[in-house]
Scaffold this motif. Structure first.
Motif: not given
Length: 125
Positions: A35-38, A40-47
């Protein structure tokens, strides 16, 4: 499918120490799960699902210049970087480093701790 352990949530204690550790481990986790290239919104949700209640509470009180920025991991991460820099000065970090003692430990774990702690001391190259 392989399973990867998510980083441990940031708990009580020094936010700066917890944030620096979590940020490094979270980037590694994103890469490991592909998911490193997902977005910004997807990264934030995971975070936000992993980081823990303390940072979620901070996130809810953060001020953003636009709603779009509220949904960007890089912006939220930058704000947490600012918070952690303001809370810890290099002098405090260096003092903590200089107080390290071997205290009966084997040399290898002691050297590993020294290497870990020196990274944040800003001694230069």
């Amino acid at each position: 499918m392989e399973k990867y352990l998510a980083p441990a949530p940031i708990g009580e204690g020094d936010l700066s120490d917890g944030w620096l550790r979590f940020k490094r481990e979270f980037q590694q986790f994103l890469t490991a799960i592909g998911k490193g290239d997902e977005t910004e919104q997807v990264k934030l949700v995971i975070f936000l699902r992993i980081v823990g209640q303390r940072v979620n509470d901070l996130y809810e009180t953060m001020e953003f210049d636009s709603e779009a920025n509220r949904g960007k991991f890089s912006v939220v991460s930058g704000k947490l970087d600012e918070l952690s820099v303001h809370r810890t000065s290099k002098h405090v970090i260096r003092d903590k480093f200089f107080q390290l003692k071997q205290a009966g430990r084997a040399i290898d774990p002691f050297v590993m701790e020294i290497r870990k702690e020196v990274k944040d001391c800003q001694f230069g190259d």
